[in-house]
Scaffold this motif. Structure first.
Motif, PDB file in Angstrom:
ATOM      1  N   GLY A 121       0.823  -1.219   0.000  1.00 53.56           N
ATOM      2  CA  GLY A 121       0.000   0.000   0.000  1.00 53.56           C
ATOM      3  C   GLY A 121       0.851   1.261   0.000  1.00 53.56           C
ATOM      4  O   GLY A 121       0.596   2.207  -0.750  1.00 53.56           O
ATOM      5  N   LEU A 181      -3.656  -3.454   2.719  1.00 50.98           N
ATOM      6  CA  LEU A 181      -3.325  -2.633   1.551  1.00 50.98           C
ATOM      7  C   LEU A 181      -3.979  -1.249   1.677  1.00 50.98           C
ATOM      8  O   LEU A 181      -3.330  -0.218   1.445  1.00 50.98           O
ATOM      9  N   LEU A 228      -2.252   2.415   1.945  1.00 53.58           N
ATOM     10  CA  LEU A 228      -2.585   3.551   1.065  1.00 53.58           C
ATOM     11  C   LEU A 228      -2.921   4.787   1.907  1.00 53.58           C
ATOM     12  O   LEU A 228      -2.476   5.897   1.609  1.00 53.58           O
TER      13      LEU A 228
END
Lengths: 143, 143
Positions: free
Chosen positions: A94, B123, B127
């Motif tokens: 990520g 993930l 982010l």
């Protein structure tokens, strides 16, 4: 754990991935990048754009069901790592794709097809560090 | 109609990921494990995809605009900077640990496996974490 060499399935599946990317560009003028699509879902300032991204992701999650309809079985998924590694890997992915501006689909498939030097560099770099990482985890510290 | 086409495009992508084997971390990790249980299949995924996107993009991008929108949304950055290289390097490390990239994991959600949800949650965490970091290093660059 060994996996079978499946060049034809890989080529055919890859062609479908490419087809979806070309269709997305033809209809909506956008890059088929999973990172960009997901990152945009985490912003809520443009409802029409959000709905488009949500429709793409919902369609993606129906992929294994379409596979089931065609092949009579769900596609094989084997995660040969612990849940802790899954979470650590997910977090690192990520952060990396945010700074790198894309992942395998955005840089590796779409960017390279546009002749983007950025994407060619990005793809070379993430393939290399993935190979090195697997070498380290499987042959130096693990195995 | 606008969303229906997006659903279908997502479905084609998800089916391609399922057929190609990109949905299976065991296969992805073996692709990286050149010194061990190497499975070169996934190189064929990229070849299959590029065989479609390279000519497909060429045709599509000749048109004045996509079917559903007034213009193409193409990244205009050309610089190869530390951010691109280090971000991509980081992504590769995470990919090598968990075996999932974003484009492989989103369709895999459709199988309902808990470990896939775990990866996607991490993930998304990564982010968002990167977004917080980036907003602190306040640049005027639009995300």
């Amino acid at each position: 754990m060994e996996t079978e060499f499946t060049p034809w399935a890989a080529l055919g599946g890859g062609a479908l991935i490419g087809l979806s990317a070309v269709l997305l560009m033809a209809f909506y003028g956008r890059i088929m990048g999973a990172t960009g699509i997901l990152a945009g879902l985490l912003r809520f300032n443009d409802p029409a754009d959000w709905a488009l991204r949500a429709a793409l992701v919902i369609g993606m999650t129906a992929g294994p069901l379409a596979y089931l309809a065609l092949n009579g079985a769900i596609p094989a998924i084997d995660l040969p790592v612990s849940n802790l590694e899954v979470v650590i890997g997910g977090l690192i992915v990520g952060v990396g794709v945010s700074y790198g501006g894309g992942c395998t689909s955005g840089h590796g498939v779409c960017g390279i097809a546009r002749g983007s030097l950025r994407s060619i560099v990005a793809t070379g770099v993430f393939m290399t560090t993935a190979i090195v990482t697997v070498f380290v985890t499987r042959h130096l510290i693990g195995g | 109609m606008r969303l229906l086409a997006a659903l279908l495009i997502g479905l084609i992508f998800g089916l391609g990921i399922s057929i190609s084997g990109m949905i299976n971390p065991a296969k992805v990790l073996n692709f990286f494990d050149i010194a061990g249980t190497w499975d070169p299949s996934l190189a064929f995924v990229m070849v299959g995809a590029l065989c479609v996107t390279i000519p497909g993009y060429r045709l599509v991008l000749k048109r004045p605009a996509p079917v559903m929108e007034s213009g193409f949304h193409l990244p205009d950055t050309k610089v190869i900077d530390r951010r691109l290289v280090l971000g991509s390097a980081t992504f590769g490390i995470g990919w090598g640990i968990a075996g999932f990239c974003p484009g492989g994991a989103l369709p895999a959600l459709g199988t309902g496996r808990v470990d896939v949800f775990l990866f996607v949650a991490a993930l998304i965490g990564g982010l968002l974490f990167a977004r917080v970091l980036q907003s602190r290093v306040a640049t005027d660059k639009p995300a």
